[in-house]
Design a protein around this motif. Structure first.
Motif, short mmCIF file in Angstrom:
data_model
loop_
_atom_site.label_atom_id
_atom_site.label_comp_id
_atom_site.label_asym_id
_atom_site.label_seq_id
_atom_site.Cartn_x
_atom_site.Cartn_y
_atom_site.Cartn_z
N ARG A 64 0.82 -1.22 0.00
CA ARG A 64 0.00 0.00 0.00
C ARG A 64 0.85 1.27 0.00
N THR A 65 2.01 1.20 0.65
CA THR A 65 2.88 2.38 0.71
C THR A 65 3.96 2.35 -0.36
N GLY A 66 4.00 1.29 -1.15
CA GLY A 66 5.01 1.19 -2.19
C GLY A 66 6.41 0.94 -1.65
N SER A 67 6.48 0.33 -0.48
CA SER A 67 7.77 0.07 0.17
C SER A 67 8.37 -1.23 -0.36
N PRO A 68 9.59 -1.18 -0.92
CA PRO A 68 10.20 -2.38 -1.47
C PRO A 68 10.82 -3.32 -0.43
N SER A 69 10.98 -2.85 0.81
CA SER A 69 11.56 -3.68 1.86
C SER A 69 10.95 -3.29 3.20
N ARG A 70 11.14 -4.14 4.20
CA ARG A 70 10.63 -3.83 5.54
C ARG A 70 11.31 -2.60 6.10
N PHE A 71 12.60 -2.44 5.80
CA PHE A 71 13.30 -1.25 6.29
C PHE A 71 12.67 0.00 5.69
N ALA A 72 12.45 0.00 4.37
CA ALA A 72 11.83 1.15 3.72
C ALA A 72 10.43 1.39 4.28
N PHE A 73 9.72 0.32 4.58
CA PHE A 73 8.39 0.45 5.17
C PHE A 73 8.47 1.14 6.53
N GLY A 74 9.44 0.72 7.35
CA GLY A 74 9.61 1.36 8.66
C GLY A 74 9.93 2.84 8.54
N VAL A 75 10.78 3.18 7.58
CA VAL A 75 11.11 4.60 7.36
C VAL A 75 9.86 5.36 6.94
N THR A 76 9.08 4.78 6.04
CA THR A 76 7.85 5.43 5.58
C THR A 76 6.89 5.64 6.73
N ILE A 77 6.71 4.62 7.56
CA ILE A 77 5.79 4.73 8.70
C ILE A 77 6.25 5.83 9.65
N CYS A 78 7.55 5.94 9.87
CA CYS A 78 8.08 7.01 10.73
C CYS A 78 7.86 8.37 10.09
N GLN A 79 8.05 8.48 8.77
CA GLN A 79 7.83 9.75 8.08
C GLN A 79 6.37 10.18 8.18
N ILE A 80 5.48 9.21 8.05
CA ILE A 80 4.05 9.51 8.17
C ILE A 80 3.70 9.88 9.60
N GLY A 81 4.43 9.32 10.56
CA GLY A 81 4.17 9.59 11.97
C GLY A 81 3.18 8.63 12.60
N LEU A 82 3.02 7.46 12.01
CA LEU A 82 2.01 6.53 12.52
C LEU A 82 2.40 5.80 13.79
N LEU A 83 3.65 5.85 14.19
CA LEU A 83 4.03 5.14 15.41
C LEU A 83 3.92 6.01 16.65
#
Length: 103
Positions: A64-83
């Motif tokens: 859904r976020t277009g993240s190619p890896s779990r690391f990229a997903f974690g970075v994206t989630i942090c950028q969005i501020g969801l944690l």
């Protein structure tokens, strides 16, 4: 150079936008537990889900976020501020309470 500045044009760039990665409260819980550093197997045990179910849900959120890896997903989630705890609570209460819980 900040993330909002463009190279050489002098005009600010729009911050990237992402679709919300979570489809229901279970996804939000998985995301929260991932943020605590738990492996998928421990997340499954805490939420009484199978390992493959957790893995499939994480993969779907990554897509859904277009993240190619779990690391990229974690970075994206942090950028969005969801944690941030207040954001997760807000998502669960306001946005996801209307959605049916799917297993």
């Amino acid at each position: 150079m900040s993330a909002r500045q463009s190279k050489g044009k002098g005009e600010p760039q729009e911050a990237p936008t992402y679709p919300h990665p979570c489809s229901d409260e279970i996804d939000v819980r998985i995301l929260s537990l991932m943020g605590e550093g738990l492996p998928d197997s421990a997340i499954g045990k805490k939420l009484t889900l199978g390992l493959r179910t957790v893995q499939r849900r994480v993969q779907r959120m990554m897509e859904r976020t277009g993240s190619p890896s779990r690391f990229a997903f974690g970075v994206t989630i942090c950028q969005i501020g969801l944690l941030q705890e207040d954001i997760v609570d807000e998502i669960v209460v306001e946005q996801l309470s209307r959605l049916p819980v799917r297993h």
